[in-house]
Design a protein around this motif. Structure first.
Motif, mmCIF file in Angstrom:
data_model
loop_
_atom_site.group_PDB
_atom_site.id
_atom_site.type_symbol
_atom_site.label_atom_id
_atom_site.label_comp_id
_atom_site.label_asym_id
_atom_site.label_seq_id
_atom_site.Cartn_x
_atom_site.Cartn_y
_atom_site.Cartn_z
ATOM 1 N N TYR A 166 48.584 49.685 21.126
ATOM 2 C CA TYR A 166 47.748 49.584 22.328
ATOM 3 C C TYR A 166 48.404 50.321 23.474
ATOM 4 N N ARG A 167 47.607 50.582 24.504
ATOM 5 C CA ARG A 167 48.163 51.068 25.762
ATOM 6 C C ARG A 167 47.807 50.071 26.849
ATOM 7 N N ARG A 168 48.659 49.972 27.848
ATOM 8 C CA ARG A 168 48.458 49.042 28.968
ATOM 9 C C ARG A 168 48.143 49.850 30.217
ATOM 10 N N VAL A 169 47.022 49.561 30.846
ATOM 11 C CA VAL A 169 46.584 50.330 32.005
ATOM 12 C C VAL A 169 46.247 49.383 33.154
ATOM 13 N N LEU A 170 46.243 49.930 34.357
ATOM 14 C CA LEU A 170 45.810 49.186 35.535
ATOM 15 C C LEU A 170 44.287 49.195 35.565
ATOM 16 N N PRO A 171 43.646 48.024 35.591
ATOM 17 C CA PRO A 171 42.178 47.999 35.641
ATOM 18 C C PRO A 171 41.646 48.793 36.831
ATOM 19 N N ALA A 172 40.588 49.526 36.612
ATOM 20 C CA ALA A 172 40.053 50.427 37.636
ATOM 21 C C ALA A 172 39.644 49.698 38.909
ATOM 22 N N LEU A 173 39.187 48.452 38.781
ATOM 23 C CA LEU A 173 38.681 47.724 39.942
ATOM 24 C C LEU A 173 39.710 46.803 40.578
ATOM 25 N N ALA A 174 40.976 46.881 40.145
ATOM 26 C CA ALA A 174 41.991 45.948 40.655
ATOM 27 C C ALA A 174 42.189 46.090 42.159
ATOM 28 N N GLY A 175 42.255 47.325 42.651
ATOM 29 C CA GLY A 175 42.464 47.532 44.084
ATOM 30 C C GLY A 175 41.330 46.968 44.917
ATOM 31 N N SER A 176 40.101 47.206 44.489
ATOM 32 C CA SER A 176 38.943 46.678 45.209
ATOM 33 C C SER A 176 38.920 45.155 45.157
ATOM 34 N N ALA A 177 39.261 44.591 43.987
ATOM 35 C CA ALA A 177 39.273 43.127 43.847
ATOM 36 C C ALA A 177 40.300 42.510 44.786
ATOM 37 N N TRP A 178 41.456 43.151 44.933
ATOM 38 C CA TRP A 178 42.496 42.652 45.841
ATOM 39 C C TRP A 178 41.993 42.664 47.288
ATOM 40 N N GLN A 179 41.354 43.736 47.678
ATOM 41 C CA GLN A 179 40.871 43.839 49.052
ATOM 42 C C GLN A 179 39.798 42.801 49.371
ATOM 43 N N HIS A 180 39.068 42.351 48.365
ATOM 44 C CA HIS A 180 37.963 41.428 48.595
ATOM 45 C C HIS A 180 38.313 39.960 48.323
ATOM 46 N N LEU A 181 39.583 39.672 48.016
ATOM 47 C CA LEU A 181 39.965 38.264 47.868
ATOM 48 C C LEU A 181 39.799 37.549 49.202
ATOM 49 N N ASP A 182 39.353 36.294 49.138
ATOM 50 C CA ASP A 182 39.090 35.576 50.391
ATOM 51 C C ASP A 182 40.352 35.011 51.029
ATOM 52 N N ARG A 183 41.492 35.059 50.314
ATOM 53 C CA ARG A 183 42.755 34.612 50.887
ATOM 54 C C ARG A 183 43.897 35.319 50.165
ATOM 55 N N ARG A 184 45.066 35.274 50.760
ATOM 56 C CA ARG A 184 46.240 35.899 50.184
ATOM 57 C C ARG A 184 47.094 34.846 49.475
ATOM 58 N N PRO A 185 47.776 35.232 48.385
ATOM 59 C CA PRO A 185 48.560 34.253 47.636
ATOM 60 C C PRO A 185 49.901 33.927 48.301
ATOM 61 N N ASP A 186 50.366 32.710 48.056
ATOM 62 C CA ASP A 186 51.732 32.334 48.433
ATOM 63 C C ASP A 186 52.723 32.797 47.380
ATOM 64 N N VAL A 187 52.257 32.853 46.138
ATOM 65 C CA VAL A 187 53.109 33.153 44.980
ATOM 66 C C VAL A 187 52.380 34.140 44.078
ATOM 67 N N VAL A 188 53.121 35.092 43.519
ATOM 68 C CA VAL A 188 52.577 36.019 42.516
ATOM 69 C C VAL A 188 53.439 35.931 41.268
ATOM 70 N N VAL A 189 52.806 35.714 40.120
ATOM 71 C CA VAL A 189 53.522 35.653 38.844
ATOM 72 C C VAL A 189 53.574 37.063 38.257
ATOM 73 N N LEU A 190 54.788 37.530 37.949
ATOM 74 C CA LEU A 190 54.975 38.874 37.406
ATOM 75 C C LEU A 190 55.515 38.747 35.982
ATOM 76 N N THR A 191 54.701 39.120 35.010
ATOM 77 C CA THR A 191 55.039 38.875 33.614
ATOM 78 C C THR A 191 55.692 40.065 32.920
ATOM 79 N N SER A 192 55.866 41.185 33.633
ATOM 80 C CA SER A 192 56.554 42.339 33.063
ATOM 81 C C SER A 192 56.848 43.335 34.170
ATOM 82 N N ALA A 193 57.713 44.301 33.857
ATOM 83 C CA ALA A 193 58.013 45.354 34.825
ATOM 84 C C ALA A 193 56.779 46.197 35.122
ATOM 85 N N LEU A 194 55.906 46.364 34.128
ATOM 86 C CA LEU A 194 54.687 47.138 34.357
ATOM 87 C C LEU A 194 53.731 46.397 35.288
ATOM 88 N N VAL A 195 53.612 45.090 35.125
ATOM 89 C CA VAL A 195 52.788 44.302 36.057
ATOM 90 C C VAL A 195 53.339 44.429 37.472
#
Length: 264
Positions: A166-195
């Protein structure tokens, strides 16, 4: 540790796992009282088998061992293996990098070896992987990844083939989804260096502002080097390890605030 329902109350946690794999982490965080934002920062694109990869699969019985670096690798490898092998070759050892990967292999009737440390270094510390001179090993992974495991096994005298699934890619809509979140997170879980790299692309200057949860010491060092304000290290990428680490950190922070209340 089983988290009590309110241990993470008041925290908003961003879950970056792919859509098909996010549910278990979200459920565990919510069960501990956290609010969860799901923002997939990885998409998994299966690869068609090349003639060389097909040869590896068809000759599974000629390997002494197979290493599955992730649940995605195990799931796709099992699909291909089962197309050619209605019964598993008995003399082949299987190694799972993490518990979620091991669970998939066990459900398929295999008995995988699992390191206590869920990364390449943990796999290479397994006693079975210290005596591989003259053996053939198959490494099931994505099209890109750390070369440490393959290189080290070759240095120990093994013949190693890589099976890219498989290949791992950044979803095309990730940037737009981030901009449209109704709040910002206190914590972000990072499960790999690529994430982590994808999170930096999406969040930009905000990437190091939340508390960052790392699933390995190596990744934690990268986060500190990037200027992260606070890093929480979990013992693995599975939901229970992530929630346990967050609960311990949150309890410690609450205790410190009781001892040193903010001045008014």
């Amino acid at each position: 540790m089983t988290a009590r329902p309110a241990e993470l109350k008041g925290l908003t946690v961003l879950n970056p796992r792919p859509v098909a794999q996010a549910a278990s982490l979200t459920a565990a965080l919510q069960a501990a009282g956290a609010s969860v934002l799901e923002l997939p920062l990885l998409a998994i694109e299966p690869l068609a088998l090349t003639p060389e990869a097909r040869h590896h699969v068809m000759n599974l019985d000629r390997y002494q061992g197979v290493i599955h670096v992730s649940a995605n690798a195990a799931q796709l490898a099992l699909q291909h293996f089962q197309d050619f092998w209605p019964q598993w070759p008995l003399a082949v050892d299987h190694v799972a990098v993490g518990r979620a990967t091991a669970r998939l292999l066990s459900e398929a009737g295999l008995s995988p070896l699992v390191p206590s440390r869920e990364d390449s270094e943990g796999v290479l510390d397994l006693p079975r992987l210290h005596a591989v001179a003259g053996e053939r090993w198959l490494l099931c992974r994505g099209d890109q990844g750390r070369e440490l495991m393959a290189d080290t096994l070759r240095q120990r005298g093994a013949d190693v083939d890589v099976l890219p699934l498989y290949r791992r890619v950044l979803p095309a809509l990730a940037g737009s989804a981030w901009q449209h979140l109704d709040r910002r997170p206190d914590v972000v879980v990072l499960t790999s260096a690529l994430v982590w790299r994808h999170w930096q692309i999406v969040a930009g200057a905000e990437a190091t502002r939340p508390v960052l949860v790392s699933i390995s010491q190596r990744l934690a060092e990268q986060l500190h080097a990037a200027g992260a304000g606070e890093v929480v290290q979990a013992d693995g990428a599975d939901p229970s390890s992530v929630v346990h680490a967050l609960c311990c950190w949150h309890a410690s922070r609450h205790h410190d605030m009781q001892l040193n209340p903010p001045s008014r």
